[in-house]
Scaffold this motif. Structure first.
Motif, PDB file in Angstrom:
ATOM      1  N   MET A 177       0.829  -1.211   0.000  1.00 37.56           N
ATOM      2  CA  MET A 177       0.000   0.000   0.000  1.00 37.56           C
ATOM      3  C   MET A 177       0.866   1.265   0.000  1.00 37.56           C
ATOM      4  O   MET A 177       0.524   2.278  -0.618  1.00 37.56           O
ATOM      5  N   LEU A 178       2.008   1.195   0.697  1.00 39.65           N
ATOM      6  CA  LEU A 178       2.832   2.390   0.905  1.00 39.65           C
ATOM      7  C   LEU A 178       4.134   2.342   0.121  1.00 39.65           C
ATOM      8  O   LEU A 178       5.048   3.127   0.381  1.00 39.65           O
ATOM      9  N   GLU A 179       4.211   1.491  -0.874  1.00 38.04           N
ATOM     10  CA  GLU A 179       5.471   1.157  -1.552  1.00 38.04           C
ATOM     11  C   GLU A 179       6.258   2.350  -2.076  1.00 38.04           C
ATOM     12  O   GLU A 179       7.471   2.357  -2.050  1.00 38.04           O
ATOM     13  N   ASP A 180       5.602   3.388  -2.551  1.00 42.46           N
ATOM     14  CA  ASP A 180       6.348   4.494  -3.178  1.00 42.46           C
ATOM     15  C   ASP A 180       6.061   5.839  -2.515  1.00 42.46           C
ATOM     16  O   ASP A 180       6.122   6.873  -3.162  1.00 42.46           O
ATOM     17  N   ILE A 181       5.793   5.832  -1.219  1.00 39.10           N
ATOM     18  CA  ILE A 181       5.388   7.081  -0.563  1.00 39.10           C
ATOM     19  C   ILE A 181       6.492   8.135  -0.547  1.00 39.10           C
ATOM     20  O   ILE A 181       6.208   9.311  -0.347  1.00 39.10           O
ATOM     21  N   GLY A 182       7.731   7.743  -0.757  1.00 43.04           N
ATOM     22  CA  GLY A 182       8.808   8.740  -0.749  1.00 43.04           C
ATOM     23  C   GLY A 182       9.187   9.259  -2.117  1.00 43.04           C
ATOM     24  O   GLY A 182      10.052  10.122  -2.236  1.00 43.04           O
ATOM     25  N   THR A 183       8.517   8.781  -3.159  1.00 40.06           N
ATOM     26  CA  THR A 183       8.951   9.094  -4.524  1.00 40.06           C
ATOM     27  C   THR A 183       8.966  10.578  -4.819  1.00 40.06           C
ATOM     28  O   THR A 183       9.911  11.088  -5.407  1.00 40.06           O
ATOM     29  N   PHE A 184       7.932  11.295  -4.431  1.00 40.93           N
ATOM     30  CA  PHE A 184       7.862  12.713  -4.749  1.00 40.93           C
ATOM     31  C   PHE A 184       8.253  13.589  -3.556  1.00 40.93           C
ATOM     32  O   PHE A 184       8.033  14.784  -3.563  1.00 40.93           O
ATOM     33  N   VAL A 185       8.810  12.978  -2.517  1.00 38.67           N
ATOM     34  CA  VAL A 185       9.175  13.727  -1.327  1.00 38.67           C
ATOM     35  C   VAL A 185      10.683  13.746  -1.125  1.00 38.67           C
ATOM     36  O   VAL A 185      11.264  14.760  -0.774  1.00 38.67           O
ATOM     37  N   PHE A 186      11.333  12.619  -1.404  1.00 40.54           N
ATOM     38  CA  PHE A 186      12.761  12.518  -1.173  1.00 40.54           C
ATOM     39  C   PHE A 186      13.529  12.442  -2.495  1.00 40.54           C
ATOM     40  O   PHE A 186      13.011  12.027  -3.515  1.00 40.54           O
ATOM     41  N   ASP A 187      14.771  12.826  -2.423  1.00 40.48           N
ATOM     42  CA  ASP A 187      15.654  12.776  -3.572  1.00 40.48           C
ATOM     43  C   ASP A 187      16.280  11.384  -3.654  1.00 40.48           C
ATOM     44  O   ASP A 187      17.058  10.994  -2.795  1.00 40.48           O
ATOM     45  N   ARG A 188      15.956  10.642  -4.697  1.00 42.13           N
ATOM     46  CA  ARG A 188      16.454   9.276  -4.859  1.00 42.13           C
ATOM     47  C   ARG A 188      17.979   9.221  -4.836  1.00 42.13           C
ATOM     48  O   ARG A 188      18.597   8.255  -4.418  1.00 42.13           O
ATOM     49  N   LYS A 189      18.616  10.304  -5.275  1.00 41.27           N
ATOM     50  CA  LYS A 189      20.065  10.318  -5.410  1.00 41.27           C
ATOM     51  C   LYS A 189      20.783  10.293  -4.071  1.00 41.27           C
ATOM     52  O   LYS A 189      21.887   9.784  -3.948  1.00 41.27           O
ATOM     53  N   GLU A 234      10.509  13.573 -12.179  1.00 37.09           N
ATOM     54  CA  GLU A 234      11.449  13.328 -11.091  1.00 37.09           C
ATOM     55  C   GLU A 234      11.078  14.234  -9.914  1.00 37.09           C
ATOM     56  O   GLU A 234      10.383  15.238 -10.091  1.00 37.09           O
ATOM     57  N   PRO A 235      11.552  13.911  -8.706  1.00 36.41           N
ATOM     58  CA  PRO A 235      11.219  14.766  -7.557  1.00 36.41           C
ATOM     59  C   PRO A 235      11.659  16.208  -7.779  1.00 36.41           C
ATOM     60  O   PRO A 235      12.807  16.477  -8.095  1.00 36.41           O
ATOM     61  N   VAL A 236      10.737  17.142  -7.627  1.00 34.85           N
ATOM     62  CA  VAL A 236      11.027  18.571  -7.764  1.00 34.85           C
ATOM     63  C   VAL A 236      11.281  19.181  -6.394  1.00 34.85           C
ATOM     64  O   VAL A 236      12.000  20.168  -6.272  1.00 34.85           O
ATOM     65  N   CYS A 237      10.711  18.577  -5.355  1.00 32.71           N
ATOM     66  CA  CYS A 237      10.818  19.141  -4.008  1.00 32.71           C
ATOM     67  C   CYS A 237      12.012  18.577  -3.245  1.00 32.71           C
ATOM     68  O   CYS A 237      12.471  17.464  -3.512  1.00 32.71           O
ATOM     69  N   VAL A 238      12.481  19.353  -2.274  1.00 35.93           N
ATOM     70  CA  VAL A 238      13.597  18.920  -1.433  1.00 35.93           C
ATOM     71  C   VAL A 238      13.085  17.941  -0.379  1.00 35.93           C
ATOM     72  O   VAL A 238      11.883  17.877  -0.131  1.00 35.93           O
ATOM     73  N   PRO A 239      13.993  17.200   0.262  1.00 38.60           N
ATOM     74  CA  PRO A 239      13.550  16.308   1.337  1.00 38.60           C
ATOM     75  C   PRO A 239      12.867  17.064   2.459  1.00 38.60           C
ATOM     76  O   PRO A 239      13.036  18.269   2.609  1.00 38.60           O
ATOM     77  N   ILE A 240      12.100  16.344   3.263  1.00 39.22           N
ATOM     78  CA  ILE A 240      11.354  16.972   4.358  1.00 39.22           C
ATOM     79  C   ILE A 240      12.297  17.709   5.301  1.00 39.22           C
ATOM     80  O   ILE A 240      12.007  18.795   5.753  1.00 39.22           O
ATOM     81  N   LEU A 241      13.463  17.125   5.602  1.00 34.70           N
ATOM     82  CA  LEU A 241      14.439  17.825   6.420  1.00 34.70           C
ATOM     83  C   LEU A 241      15.368  18.589   5.501  1.00 34.70           C
ATOM     84  O   LEU A 241      16.177  18.001   4.798  1.00 34.70           O
TER      85      LEU A 241
END
Length: 447
Positions: free
Chosen positions: A71-83, A301-308
């Motif tokens: 259910m939660l498999e990709d919850i970080g895709t648009f929040v965190f930088d994969r790199k 690709e993620p446009v936003c920076v990580p939460i921290l």
């Protein structure tokens, strides 16, 4: 990302809250917060649960973790930088799932972080026991197998209640609009077409500027200057169109026709033809099309920076929190002009800056869809009225200045009749400005 920031992502301590202070979140709520559509994932999640039971019958009680992981498999895709970071586990630690025990939360955190890796071996961060690691890998395998067997549309991401997802979607929608407006059959000589293209670019620039603290620095560095370039290039042509439109209006009010100011009108025509040629050549170039493709691709690709962020401050990502913060910020910017508008004289550039603040508020309202309800619609209509009224005032100010600037050149070849008409038109533009200013101040003081 700086070295210090990368260290923040990987080297951090975990402090445990008292059990009474912990706020648990349902799986559907976590899914929604981070941009997933829970309803579309349930079928695949049940399949993952069943596959885990088949592969690990001795750990049957952990099958619900496999379901949650799917259910939660990709919850970080648009929040965190994969790199730079694998932080899905941190989402679960900070948003513990109500359906799971404390131990099961750690299995889920490890599984989500492992699912992030497409290649290579994942090193468990929370569970060090070899048996626990094996269970995590079984959960990962069950989720991946379920994804392969389920229809692809079941795992589609949506922009539910998540600002990073909404920003991605907004960029995609604007880029689609720009692509349609700048097709091979576009008539760049049509003032309305130029207006629509420029508005689309201004919306994109304004929204990314408002949310600058949430946008990745790499994205801003790459596109900020290029977006300004497009707005400036289109703006020069648009300004000339508006100038001719306002001039024609004033001439009609003064019972004059363009033929009576041939030298000045020809100057505007030449300037417009030159600006149009630049715009057309630019918008039909390969460089422009490459820029649009690059901008459109960036939204995948993620446009936003990580939460921290690098300052260590937590970034808001829930729609209602961000909406309240940024709408308040825009309104505070507008209210700050109040003390600038009560002097003996009010410089027109001050009103122009206020107009831009109203425009920014409008774009943010549109971004959030913040116009439902009678009261909200009334505020949106009021915002539009102030922007358009101040826009009219600014157009006449630009026209007055343009007449003054070109007057020296006009005098070389124009007769006295044309010079007299131009002075009359400049005076009329000033009267229009004064009238619009009175109308504006009356409504402004009633706010």
């Amino acid at each position: 990302m700086q070295k210090r920031d990368r260290m923040l992502l990987y080297r951090r301590d975990y402090l445990k809250n008292r059990k009474s202070d912990v706020r648990f979140t349902s799986i559907k709520k976590v899914c929604s917060l981070f941009g997933g559509d829970a309803a579309h994932r349930e079928s695949a999640a049940r399949l993952a649960e069943e596959l885990f039971r088949q592969n690990c019958p001795s750990f049957d009680e952990l099958s619900k973790v496999a379901k949650a992981a799917c259910m939660l498999e990709d919850i970080g895709t648009f929040v965190f930088d994969r790199k730079y970071g694998i932080l899905e586990g941190d989402i679960i630690l900070t948003h513990p799932v109500a359906e799971l025990t404390g131990r099961e939360q750690l299995y889920l955190a490890e599984a989500l972080s492992a699912l992030r890796l497409e290649q290579g071996k994942y090193s468990c961060r929370f569970l060090k026991n070899e048996k626990d690691r094996a269970v995590v890998m079984c959960i990962v395998k069950a989720v991946r197998d379920a994804k392969q067997q389920a229809d692809s549309h079941l795992l589609n991401r949506t922009a539910a209640d998540n600002v990073p997802c909404r920003i991605q979607k907004f960029i995609r929608n604007i880029m689609q609009e720009i692509k349609e407006l700048t097709g091979p059959k576009t008539d760049y000589g049509d003032p309305e077409v130029i207006h629509d293209i420029r508005v689309a670019f201004r919306k994109l620039y304004s929204v990314t500027d408002v949310f600058a603290e949430m946008i990745r620095p790499e994205w801003t560095q790459r596109f900020d200057t290029l977006l300004k370039r497009e707005i400036t290039l289109l703006g020069k042509l648009r300004d000339l169109d508006v100038r001719q439109e306002k001039l024609a209006f004033l001439m009609k009010n003064n019972e004059k026709v363009p033929a009576e100011i041939p030298v000045f009108w020809e100057m505007l025509d030449r300037a417009r033809a030159k600006a149009l040629k630049r715009v057309e050549r630019h918008c039909r170039s390969e460089e422009f099309q490459d820029f649009l493709d690059m901008l459109q691709k960036s939204a995948d690709e993620p446009v936003c920076v990580p939460i921290l962020v690098k300052t260590g401050q937590a970034r808001l990502f829930r729609m209602k929190d961000v909406r309240q913060r940024y709408l308040c910020k825009c309104r505070e910017d507008i209210c700050a002009y109040r003390e600038w508008l009560s002097g003996v004289y009010v410089p027109e550039p001050i009103l122009h800056r206020l107009r831009l603040s109203f425009k920014k508020l409008r774009y943010v309202q549109e971004f959030f869809g913040d116009v439902s309800g009678r009261e909200k619609k009334k505020k949106a209509d009021e915002c539009r009225w102030f922007q358009e009224t101040l826009g009219e005032l600014h157009d006449y100010a630009v026209l007055r200045n343009d007449i003054a600037v070109r007057m020296q050149e006009v005098r070389k070849t124009a007769d006295k009749g044309e010079l007299r008409i131009l002075m009359q038109l400049r005076y009329s533009a000033g009267k229009e400005m004064e009238q619009l200013h009175r109308i504006f101040m009356k409504r402004w003081n009633q706010r």
